[in-house]
Scaffold this active site. Structure first.
Site, PDB file in Angstrom:
ATOM      1  N   GLY A   1     -17.838  10.123   6.120  1.00  0.00           N
ATOM      2  CA  GLY A   1     -17.836   8.853   4.630  1.00  0.00           C
ATOM      3  C   GLY A   1     -17.179   9.389   3.607  1.00  0.00           C
ATOM      4  CB  ALA A   2     -16.909  10.584   0.640  1.00  0.00           C
TER       5      ALA A   2
ATOM      6  CD  GLU B   1     -18.021  18.596   0.251  1.00  0.00           C
ATOM      7  OE1 GLU B   1     -17.986  17.768   0.670  1.00  0.00           O
ATOM      8  OE2 GLU B   1     -18.838  19.736   0.472  1.00  0.00           O
TER       9      GLU B   1
ATOM     10  CD  GLU C   1     -18.710  13.121  -0.102  1.00  0.00           C
ATOM     11  OE1 GLU C   1     -18.513  14.284  -0.444  1.00  0.00           O
ATOM     12  OE2 GLU C   1     -19.006  12.785   0.747  1.00  0.00           O
TER      13      GLU C   1
ATOM     14  CD  GLU D   1     -23.124  18.702   2.710  1.00  0.00           C
ATOM     15  OE1 GLU D   1     -22.898  17.175   2.659  1.00  0.00           O
ATOM     16  OE2 GLU D   1     -22.167  18.608   2.937  1.00  0.00           O
TER      17      GLU D   1
END
Ligand code: HT7
Ligand code: ZN
Length: 874
Positions: free
Chosen positions: A263-264, A266, A300, A322
């Site tokens: 997804g993304a 950080e 994020e 997470e």
């Protein structure tokens, strides 16, 4: 190679204090020079060993002198160097080939060689694809990064940290330098270079730092980044107000790419996003997608503290960052929107994605004991169940206590690599309580079954609630232990009123809701002064991630469905009642639950005094995947047929006329507005149209066709297209063709075109998917496209994928082999669709077994795919 084991953890013998990285960037060949300033732990006399994968070593020098070949060895992805001492500086120069990196790990190209841009992905172990380094999260270094590249081809040069100079070189090239003052693990390193545009906003943190926020994308989509910028600002304020956490650099960059495995990411100061979770505009994004963008932006950003400032000691602690960050993101979304709707969404996801994981051969604890390939452990268990465990801890401590605990956790571990013990320790210490019993949740796989039985004593006016827990064995963990299970509960009287609770030994002020904690296999909790036999409302707000077995009858559930003031528990009662009705349909015979469900829902529909989004959820029975979990011998086609039958009963009981009228009222207000009320009405309108289509397709299909062609935004357009496709309407082909043409140059909208078709249930789905797989726009090289066609088919279309003749399984295996050669991470994730094959009915089970055995016996699979296939086969 042998698996990595949690109990084999050893502190690093060598650390890197500072690292200077120089990149000579180009698409086909990039050179990276790294100077590592090394520190040695005198207590650990081990050789200097650095990770490095697929690196072409060009030169190596120690303390300024080129190393002779007999002073180093590069084998099996490890570079061993002789002669290093505490304070040594090691300099390596390597060549990378970004243009041919289809695995999208390390440095790679997004888009075409002519127009695309370069970027990196380092979590979990991607940094070793960029340079030689102790690529483990407990080695934290300060980074200085200098980028050099052709100025026309790469006008924008970005790395994490604060900018520290830039300039022009005399050969058409230019340079930029970045210094990150915060020591960080290598997985948070990032670089981006190419032709990108940006939008910008000034932000001042609560502690007075002026920050420039920048969102970057390719030129054609830069006008779709504004919503993400708003969401980023909301997230930053929320973290200041809720957790007292401020941002800590002068710039915060976010970059969108269409080529991303997850997804993304950080990365410190330079978040990189799958465009799917960053771009949003009404014409091509649904309401759900807007909410996802807001959540992922927040997630994020929140990692800057829960993950970056305080990171993980090793990858077994992954849920430390997470699970905690998902919990923080969920709380943020609950505050921004509706808390009960958010809870319904989160629990539905847990049941759909995590419960099957916990119940099958891929079951693993939130903190796994071992792995072959860490990328395979970015799972719903680590993320979603991990978030549920944090929620339980937060529930134990209360809002203020949890904040106190989080303050201590951040203060004590800032700049360090921590463990789950550090987390629970800080939360407990700040509140003078011992939370270590909850550590057991992190080590034990499987979803506990919580059995609840109540006994009312009419003479004594007591109600005794006996709770019993049992966790079925999971692969590698035959013995399970009792876990602390907090059960939030209320008691209802026959009129649907909540009773005042009086518990054994409890003197607190009168209350209608309390939490009891089951700490042993079985315990009984006694309530006094209970005037009449109560209906218990258990596990309110889903206070623990368990499967509740309470011997409710249909009347009791209908009472909760009508009267529970808590939106989540009301929905939960509707789900349980629908499940009882499903069991009745499946087994034939009595239809008490079915009648109770139909009566309750049709009455709620008629009264029209309930929040529209909640009503839409109440009108939706549990999904096919959830019901498959209850079956000992799963026949997905039959489950699909029964669920359709149940919904048809509901549509007919409410009545086609009532549905039609309701649809017309909602359709008359069609707008593009994104406020919660407008989104809720769109959601209800969609549900009503779906039900109407079951009761009276002749009326519903023209309405859907009109909705498609006059839709002001994507929610209405895609909703209508879905109804047309699933009911095989005569208008469907034209709508599909129109959509295809309208969105031909919009990758994310085109993904939804593939997805909508891949999810049409039934035996013919595979033929459709095979045809689409040969479409000119389909490519295995793009993870979003793979997910939208293959992922949607194997995960969200059980009756299509689990074709009785096993053709779905053979198709998936063929795709996996091709995909694995390009992108092992994505292949491995897709292969988890085989999870649960052991509980299929015998015909499908044998077909699946043959295919899985065939895959397992194949040579040349990646470590990623091999591990999933081996585990799923168990
Ligand atoms: N922490 C990020 C995980 C991630 C990732 C992991 C493996 C391979 C590729 C990846 N891209 C991003 C995302 C997150 O949870 O925030
Ligand atoms: Zn995360």
């Amino acid at each position: 190679t042998a698996p990595t084991r949690l109990d084999a953890y050893r502190a690093p013998a060598w650390r890197v204090e500072t690292v200077e990285l120089d990149f000579e960037l180009a698409i086909d060949s990039t050179e990276v020079t790294a100077r590592l300033h090394l520190r040695r732990d005198p207590a650990l006399p081990l050789p200097l060993r650095l990770d490095g994968e697929n690196l072409e070593l060009l030169s190596i020098a120690l303390d300024g002198a080129t190393l002779p070949p007999d002073m180093f060895r590069y084998t099996d992805n490890v570079l061993e160097v002789d002669g290093a001492r505490d304070g040594s500086v090691l300099e390596t120069r390597v060549r990378l080939r970004p243009a041919t990196n289809t695995a999208l790990e390390g440095l790679y190209l997004s888009g075409s060689a002519e127009a695309g841009f370069l970027l990196t992905q380092c979590e979990a172990e991607g940094f070793r694809h960029i340079t030689f380094f102790p690529d483990r999260p407990d080695v934290q270094a300060r980074y200085t990064v200098t980028l050099r590249a052709d100025r026309d081809r790469f006008p924008v040069l970005l790395a994490g940290g604060n900018p520290d100079g830039a300039g022009v070189l005399d050969d058409g090239r230019h340079w930029a330098r970045f210094v990150d003052p915060h020591p960080k693990p290598s997985y948070l390193f990032a670089v981006v270079a190419g032709r990108l545009q940006s939008i910008e906003r000034d932000y001042v943190t609560a502690d007075g730092r002026a920050v420039t926020l920048k969102i970057w994308s390719e030129a054609d989509v830069i006008d779709r980044c504004d919503y993400a910028m708003d969401a980023l600002e909301r997230s930053m304020r929320w973290d200041e107000q809720t957790y007292g956490r401020n941002y800590d650099l002068d710039v915060f960059h976010v970059v969108a790419t269409h080529d991303f495995n997850m997804g993304a990411m950080e990365n410190k100061g330079l978040n990189i996003f799958n465009a799917k979770y960053l771009l949003a505009d009404p014409d091509s994004s649904t309401d759900d997608e807007y909410r996802h963008v807001e959540s992922v932006i927040a997630h994020e950003y929140f990692h800057n503290w829960s993950g970056n400032r305080v990171t993980c000691r090793d990858w077994f602690q992954l849920s430390l960052k997470e699970g905690l960050t998902v919990f923080r993101e969920q709380s943020f979304a609950a505050d921004m929107n509706s808390a009960s709707l958010k809870r319904i969404e989160d629990v539905s996801l847990l049941r759909r994605a995590q419960f099957p994981e916990d119940a099958g051969p891929l079951a693993h604890p939130v903190r796994p004991a071992q792995y072959s390939e860490i990328n395979n452990f970015y799972t719903a268990t680590v993320y979603e169940k991990g978030a549920e465990l944090v929620r339980m801890l937060a529930g134990c401590l209360g809002r203020e206590g949890f904040r106190r605990g989080m303050d201590l956790y951040f203060a004590r571990n800032d700049g360090h690599a921590a463990t789950l013990e550090d987390f629970l320790g800080a939360l407990g210490e700040a509140n003078h309580t011992d939370l270590t019993p909850y550590l057991a949740w992190y080590g034990q796989a499987g979803t506990p079954r919580l059995q609840a039985r109540g006994k009312y004593d009419a003479a004594a006016h007591t109600y005794a609630l006996t709770l019993h827990q049992h966790t079925p064995a999971t692969s590698g963990q035959p013995q399970k232990h009792a876990l602390p299970i907090p059960v939030k509960l209320a008691l209802f009287d026959g009129a649907g009123q909540m009773m005042i609770l009086h518990m054994d030994g409890q003197t607190a002020k009168p209350q209608t809701e309390c939490v009891v904690v089951l700490e042993a296999d079985e315990q009984t909790f006694v309530f006094h002064d209970v005037p009449t036999a109560p209906v218990p409302s258990l596990l309110r707000g889903f206070s623990a991630p368990v499967i509740l077995d309470c011997d409710y009858d249909a009347t009791e559930l209908a009472l909760l469905l009508r009267h529970d003031p808590d939106g989540f528990n009301r929905w939960e009662a509707s789900q349980q009642l629908a499940t009882l009705a499903y069991v009745e349909l499946r087994d034939g015979g009595a239809s008490h639950a079915l009648e109770a469900w139909l009566d309750a829902l049709s009455a709620l529909f008629a009264h029209n005094d309930i929040e529209p989004a909640l009503l839409a959820n109440l009108l939706t029975p549990p999904g096919e995947v959830e019901w498959a979990e209850r079956e000992a011998s799963v026949d997905p086609a039959r489950i699909h047929a029964l669920r359709q039958q149940l919904q048809r009963h509901l549509a007919e009981r409410i009545g086609a006329d009532a549905l039609h009228q309701c649809y017309l009222v909602l359709a008359a207000e069609a707008s593009l507005s994104l406020d919660a009320a407008s989104q809720a009405r769109r959601r209800l309108k969609q549900r009503v149209l779906e039900l109407l289509c079951l009761a009276d397709a002749d009326t519903a299909q023209p309405l859907a066709a009109t909705q498609y062609s006059s839709a002001p935004g994507m929610t209405d357009r895609l909703g209508a297209l879905t109804v047309l496709l699933r009911s095989a309407a005569a208008q469907a082909p034209a709508a599909l063709a129109h959509y295809r043409q309208r969105y031909d140059d919009n990758a994310l909208a085109l993904d939804k075109w593939f997805m909508a078709q891949a999810q049409v249930p039934g035996e013919t789905a595979l033929d459709r998917v095979s045809t689409l797989q040969r479409d000119a726009s389909f490519t295995l090289k793009n993870p979003n496209r793979v997910q939208s066609l293959l992922g949607a088919f194997v995960r969200a279309n059980p009756s299509g994928f689990h074709r009785a003749d096993g053709a779905g399984y053979r198709f998936l295996a063929g795709q996996l082999v091709q995909l694995d050669a390009l992108n092992p991470q994505v292949a491995a994730r897709l292969a988890t669709a085989f999870n649960g094959w052991q509980r299929l009915e015998p015909g499908r089970r044998e077909a699946a077994r043959t295919v899985i055995d065939g895959l397992a016996d194949r040579d040349g699979l990646s470590r990623n795919l091999r591990e999933i296939v081996a585990n799923v086969r168990k």
